[in-house]
Design an enzyme around this catalytic site. Structure first.
Site, PDB file in Angstrom:
ATOM      1  N   SER A 193       1.121   6.644   2.601  1.00  0.00           N
ATOM      2  CA  SER A 193       1.769   7.676   3.421  1.00  0.00           C
ATOM      3  C   SER A 193       2.996   8.248   2.748  1.00  0.00           C
ATOM      4  O   SER A 193       3.647   7.587   1.940  1.00  0.00           O
ATOM      5  CB  SER A 193       2.197   7.082   4.765  1.00  0.00           C
ATOM      6  OG  SER A 193       1.095   6.664   5.495  1.00  0.00           O
ATOM      7  N   SER A 219       4.609  -1.451   4.318  1.00  0.00           N
ATOM      8  CA  SER A 219       4.989  -2.811   4.726  1.00  0.00           C
ATOM      9  C   SER A 219       5.243  -3.645   3.474  1.00  0.00           C
ATOM     10  O   SER A 219       4.524  -3.518   2.481  1.00  0.00           O
ATOM     11  CB  SER A 219       3.857  -3.485   5.512  1.00  0.00           C
ATOM     12  OG  SER A 219       3.446  -2.664   6.564  1.00  0.00           O
ATOM     13  N   GLU A 249      -9.468  -1.815   5.784  1.00  0.00           N
ATOM     14  CA  GLU A 249      -8.431  -2.020   6.785  1.00  0.00           C
ATOM     15  C   GLU A 249      -9.050  -2.389   8.129  1.00  0.00           C
ATOM     16  O   GLU A 249      -8.456  -3.110   8.915  1.00  0.00           O
ATOM     17  CB  GLU A 249      -7.587  -0.734   6.913  1.00  0.00           C
ATOM     18  CG  GLU A 249      -6.310  -0.931   7.723  1.00  0.00           C
ATOM     19  CD  GLU A 249      -5.386   0.294   7.651  1.00  0.00           C
ATOM     20  OE1 GLU A 249      -5.831   1.351   7.151  1.00  0.00           O
ATOM     21  OE2 GLU A 249      -4.236   0.179   8.088  1.00  0.00           O
ATOM     22  N   GLU A 272      -3.882   9.916  18.666  1.00  0.00           N
ATOM     23  CA  GLU A 272      -4.604  11.180  18.527  1.00  0.00           C
ATOM     24  C   GLU A 272      -5.599  11.124  17.367  1.00  0.00           C
ATOM     25  O   GLU A 272      -6.730  11.605  17.480  1.00  0.00           O
ATOM     26  CB  GLU A 272      -3.605  12.332  18.317  1.00  0.00           C
ATOM     27  CG  GLU A 272      -2.733  12.654  19.536  1.00  0.00           C
ATOM     28  CD  GLU A 272      -1.654  11.616  19.840  1.00  0.00           C
ATOM     29  OE1 GLU A 272      -1.256  10.884  18.906  1.00  0.00           O
ATOM     30  OE2 GLU A 272      -1.219  11.532  21.003  1.00  0.00           O
ATOM     31  N   GLN A 316       0.845  -1.193   0.000  1.00  0.00           N
ATOM     32  CA  GLN A 316       0.000   0.000   0.000  1.00  0.00           C
ATOM     33  C   GLN A 316       0.880   1.242   0.000  1.00  0.00           C
ATOM     34  O   GLN A 316       1.588   1.493   0.968  1.00  0.00           O
ATOM     35  CB  GLN A 316      -0.894  -0.048   1.235  1.00  0.00           C
ATOM     36  CG  GLN A 316      -1.699   1.217   1.481  1.00  0.00           C
ATOM     37  CD  GLN A 316      -2.579   1.089   2.717  1.00  0.00           C
ATOM     38  OE1 GLN A 316      -3.452   0.239   2.797  1.00  0.00           O
ATOM     39  NE2 GLN A 316      -2.361   1.934   3.696  1.00  0.00           N
TER      40      GLN A 316
END
Lengths: 374, 410, 374, 410
Positions: B134, B166, B249, B377, B131
């Site tokens: 990010s 990953s 996910e 958060e 994936q």
């Protein structure tokens, strides 16, 4: 009343901070650890030259005799920069043991060498898991020799002399000086800390001479209490550095079009850390006063608990504030996190010191101001 | 309210057990302690074989349609198989993302050709997916991603950097979201692609974590060409496709692994504090009880949501709760385990530190668990906004062109 | 697998919620408490009419026999609305004690009256400070009479019969039925809770008959464990209500031009409360299963601990979220805060249940799935 | 680093002690437990007398200028007197706000006539001042206040409602901030006034708190006329004047009162848990140790800041730290004290509950301590912004006319 460091110490702090920031850039400590060398020898000898290693050692024994206030300040600055040197082992534990319990001859023999950096000292108290306690000392002293296994011994790989806690034939616990030599085998030990030279020390009839002033467990505790205050300053320095890193990163790092420092979640967590560090610092100050004056019932335990909690929290929060980059090897966040956890257990965990504090408080038969306040 | 299977569930469970008994060994009861599972060539090979075996027998892609090699089964069957599989000593699973996230997204947004080309090889472990979401400047703020894809004839040319991927170093394909129009507001200018990881210009570097292991990669993309028929969804629809993948996910992520309440309890039974079993210490008892209560709460929350799923519901906030609570708890337990060792806590030497230095290892990997896959958060924000209906944070990046959003104080 | 309430119970919950929200508006509970009446008698008899008081009582004894799942649901709804009625005392403790330990004759005599609301029952276990424990029971039973002082006895001012824990001549602890009458003097007791009718009960040779099924301390614990699950549902209901209040207020209340619900400090605190409530709810569900099936090692302690923690936290946070208005008498926030704290201590504090849980867990010689999972 | 007084400090301390010895009795050593101190006519009378006595002898307004009846002393002297006074059993002090906040603000912003008229009567306890700042819609967001003051000839006509005003029901004057121009941005349209509380149209109602006591009032203002010569500072300068008053608050507010670490420790020495002294329980020890460490930290933080003040520094964040930590700790200790009582914890009957129900009373008043005078959340914001230099929260009310700022979702 004056509850602050003296002008002299404050001036010395500025020099120390400048010196250390020149010598220790981001990455320096990590690369030092990766190099495999037990410590930064060049930095160490410069520290010796500036009188830091003998800050609390009388001039008569080769020290700079700057006083404990100065030593506390240096501990804080070293904690802040994670300076890769065996300062705590050699000074808070080794030199202090000699100063408290050594004969004049022992002091003459070793303190100048510690102060000039040519010999590193350390303390071998622990024997694996367990808090500092007589029951956790099995090493035996007899006929001038010690046998037993001590671990972890921090900076043991660098140490030329080791102050070893052991029992004599009567079962009484004392402190003994052991030099590297026959009957002394050190096995490198992987620890949570990055770098350093922790070892397991196998003593098999190693030649040892008593530090005659240490006549039982209460004397060991006296040493640990004094060291606890110095460790507390080192922890406060580290906590402050971790907080500073987190604040700086939060101000720089943008998400959703704004610095993350503008987000209440981040602000409030770091405000709480600031409070914890500030309370720990104030308690450490009281410890510094107690170290100099010999007063302050419970000052060491109080300073140590506050500092342990503050450093662990600050180091943990620093990683969290950094987000993804925070848990990478290359970011230095983990150096504080590891150091914080190592310092938490050394000379006894927060749990140990909390118990000691409550014992002290409940033993006070006259309540009053134990801290010298008017 | 009962724990019994329905007749159908029981039949499927029996079938699953028969398959597992025939193909794997049960886990040893005493498996407590740190196990380092390096993803070396052998481990990957075993994982592929196990995936192929499951695919051949219909025990992966359980709720996939049959035409793609699936079983057309239920979510409940998938859950039952996972429950049963967890009791066996099977190879590490590197195909979760492929089967649970990448391919379901492909089936939702892809053309029949795309799904037809990619689904089966993924299911059988022949092709592994990663994936590529990010970026160094786009973590929690994923939609802030800056990797550019520019149209050039029948291709797209991609430049940028992805991170926290990953398995990138041994994946054949990646699900990539990139910015195709930075002059549009943030969420509108993205497009989704299938990236062949062997394409020229793709460079993968492993990231070393605090713990010393490397579970993630950086992926550098330099003039990487992707043919337009590897676009997934329409141009500008990238964010919607990415959200589908992230929604899937929730079926895949679980609780942070590591020493749990039962482990620290067993340890405290054997460890000594001040000459007594540590478990007699009131403070030790209190903490362990609270961790146990949290774990039980997570477990029964999972069962409640599985009940809802079995009735056709959609996943709720359970995954966010599970991750938030379990990662924090893991760190607390790890720190506490080290504290219980007193002066010996810092020692990580495998022969010396109890349980193969499990607590110490967990101290080092726990911080990552509180960050990767959604920080504490972000999870709290998700819970507050999606469950409690509280307003989103004020946005400084709303309704303005992406390339005008502030990204630094300078 | 079905880990949810049945469709019947869910339908009944909707009715119950509608009924209670019609009857209990903001301010209702506070005014009821200020009135000085021990409980809302009209509400109580309507609850009886709907079969709530006999939800777990067999039809043979005048109950509605709806089952424990229904009772759990009702406990949650009553907790949510703070309904000013002696439900927990009369049902979880009084009726349960009779069902567990009473003779058929005792059940015939009292359960129908409890179920129709004409008699309120309660439990007198505590004798001042202390957790539930044999050592904390000094009241004595001999020759058909009990003497001793019990406090606090919640709803004691409303109770017609009291189940009293006392020791017999052999020192064994049992449960005894005591009716209001000679030798029974109740002194009203101010408690943290607003309203209710807690008393200190002075028993001086009060006529008492044994509940013969209760033959020692383990039976008392059996009663408390079953009650703990019902209390847990009541606490979860209260916690959810406090959370709902806080969220609603935060969405309405503006500061700095925005609802305070848009501020991360508020969002994250309430997200954490939501998580605590959700985990407590799930543990309570497992408790409901155990209550019905008799299974679930540690289910009661687990449910009770989670619920106690969640309710205290939710009620505390609700006041904080409300700001100034939150700590005024007129805002109802304090009703949950007071109720949460009262429920925390009744039948033993979280500390007590944590200890019990650890005892249960460490006594498990065969580890496995204790909850009935396949 | 030492605790000794300088020669000057020692001389002043001796003088203070002599005054106190001559005028008050030392506190009993064993004063532990709840004391309800109702502010009835007698208590107020005693407070006034004590204030007058201190004023006559130069032990209040210590750092005020002599021309207003002060001593022209140092902050350190004021601290030393407070330290000494705390050892004596003196009447409740209701003049803190008058002497420490209202008059210093008057001296900073008022005309010579205003300060000349009001300072001495305040110092001698003849006139009590209250602070009319907060409103139902303006608490943490104080600058959101909506009380209107409209010019009418030589007067201002005030309408609105103030809240959380201490002592309003027996104060002679109030320091009032009101909005004089709602078309200006929020912080610009306010003006500050001296309000004679006996003016027609002023109605004071006490607010009942959770604990049942009433320490605060609501003040309703209906067509209240204030002459323009009772304006403090220029028109539109109200926010700056209010900030001066709030800055002085930092000298005045202290830690939340109530059972502290030493109190719970003494209680745990006598209380029993499972047949043992509660203080032998590891969890009890741990909590008490942590509270003690916090208290010591606050104490030495105060000494550090007093050292800075004695060298001419200004108050830093100590007051925010002290309030944040002490209020939270108070609530924790109170809750814990109740928990230690197990089944008896809920009982508040004075004869039955230990220490005159101190823990239970504190459970009820602690929530207010975490809110009044700055909520935990506001204090954290203050620390983050003013000490750590983190950016302010994004503002939805910035740079727009006050009457266009959203105040509700409707």
């Amino acid at each position: 009343m004056n509850f602050d460091f003296s002008a002299d110490t404050t001036a010395m702090r500025e020099q120390a901070r400048r010196f250390l920031s020149d010598r220790i850039a981001p990455g320096t400590v990590r690369r030092q650890a990766e190099s495999g060398a037990p410590f930064d020898a060049a930095l160490w000898s410069d520290m010796a030259r500036m009188g830091w290693l003998g800050a609390a050692v009388p001039e008569a024994f080769g020290g700079a005799e700057l006083g404990y206030e100065a030593l506390c300040m240096l501990a804080e600055e070293i904690g802040r920069t994670l300076a890769p040197v065996p300062f705590s082992s050699s000074i808070y534990l080794g030199a202090e043991a000699l100063l408290l319990f050594g004969t004049p001859a022992q002091m003459r023999r070793w303190l100048p060498a510690i102060a000039d950096g040519s010999v590193v000292a350390t303390l071998a108290l622990a024997e694996g898991a367990g808090e500092p306690a007589p029951a956790n000392i099995a090493a035996r002293f007899a006929a001038g020799a010690i046998s037993g296994r001590k671990l972890p011994v921090f900076d043991g790989g660098a140490a030329g002399i080791v102050v070893v806690a052991a029992r004599d034939a009567t079962g009484s616990i004392g402190l003994y000086l052991v030099e590297r030599g026959p009957g002394v085998v050190a096995h490198a030990l992987r620890t949570l800390e990055l770098g350093g030279s922790a070892v397991a020390l196998d003593l098999d009839g190693a030649a040892a001479e008593p530090l005659p002033g240490a006549t039982g467990w209460p004397d060991v505790m006296r040493l640990l209490e004094r060291a606890a205050i110095l460790f507390a300053f080192e922890q406060v320095g580290g906590a402050q550095a971790a907080l500073d890193m987190a604040v700086a990163y939060a101000r720089e790092r943008f998400a959703f079009g704004r610095p993350i420092a503008a987000m209440q979640a981040v602000k409030h967590q770091l405000a709480d850390i600031y409070v914890a560090v500030e309370l720990a610092r104030s308690n450490a100050y009281h410890g510094a006063w107690a170290l100099d004056s010999g007063g302050g019932d419970g000052a060491a335990a109080t300073a140590r608990i506050a500092a342990t909690v503050a450093y662990e929290r600050a180091a943990t929060q620093n990683i969290q504030t950094h987000g993804g980059i925070g848990f990478t090897w290359e970011a230095d966040c983990h150096l504080h996190y590891r150091r914080a956890k190592r310092l938490s257990g050394q000379i006894g965990s927060a749990r140990f010191w909390r118990n000691r504090l409550i014992d002290i408080l409940s033993a006070r038969n006259v309540r009053g101001e134990p801290d010298g306040l008017q | 309210m009962d724990f019994s299977d329905t007749a159908e569930e029981a039949a499927f469970r029996a079938e699953a057990r028969a398959f597992l008994d025939a193909n794997a060994a049960r886990k040893a009861a005493s498996a407590r302690g740190y196990r380092s599972r390096a993803l070396d060539a052998q481990a990957i090979g075993e994982s592929r074989l196990w995936q192929a075996r499951k695919a051949a027998c219909g025990f992966t892609g359980i709720h996939w349609p049959r035409r793609y090699g699936g079983r057309d089964g239920t979510q409940m069957q998938a859950i039952i198989f996972a429950q049963e599989e967890a009791r066996y000593d099977v190879p590490v699973n590197i195909f979760n993302q492929s089967v649970g996230m990448a391919m379901p997204t492909m089936m939702t947004w892809g053309t029949a050709e795309q799904a037809g080309r990619f689904a089966r090889p993924a299911l059988f472990g022949e092709e592994l997916w990663c994936q590529l979401f990010s970026e160094p400047g786009a973590g929690s703020d994923l939609a802030g991603l800056r990797t550019r894809a520019a149209r050039d004839g029948d291709d797209w040319v991609v430049n940028g950097q992805k991170v926290w991927t990953s398995n990138a170093h041994f994946a054949q394909f990646g699900m990539l979201v990139a910015r195709t129009d930075p002059s549009l507001p943030k969420h509108q200018g993205m497009t989704f692609f299938i990236l062949d990881m062997r394409s020229p210009g793709v460079e993968v570097r492993q990231i070393r974590q605090i713990s010393g292991t490397s579970n993630f990669c950086e992926v550098f993309l330099s003039d990487v060409r992707i043919p337009d028929h590897h676009r997934l969804g329409a141009i500008g629809q990238g964010w919607a496709v990415a959200l589908t993948m992230l929604a899937n996910e929730r079926f895949v992520v679980g609780e942070a692994e590591g020493p749990g309440a039962e482990d620290i309890l067993a340890f405290a039974e054997s460890a000594t504090l001040d000459g007594q079993p540590a478990l007699q210490d009131a403070s030790v008892r209190e903490k362990i009880a609270d961790w146990y209560v949290q774990e039980q709460g997570l477990k029964y929350t999972r069962l409640r949501s599985q009940t809802a799923l079995s009735r056709g519901g959609v996943p709720g906030p359970e995954a966010s709760i599970a991750k938030l609570v379990s990662a924090t708890k893991l760190q607390q337990i790890a720190m506490f385990g080290v504290d219980l060792l007193g002066q010996g806590g810092a020692v990580m030497e495998p022969g010396t530190a109890p349980l193969n230095a499990w607590f110490q290892e967990a101290v080092l990997y726990a911080p990552g668990k509180r960050i990767a896959g959604g920080t504490d958060e972000i999870l709290r924000n998700i819970i507050a906004e999606r469950v409690l209906g509280m307003p989103p944070d004020p946005r400084a990046d709303k309704g303005i062109a992406f390339n005008e959003i502030p990204t630094s104080a300078r």
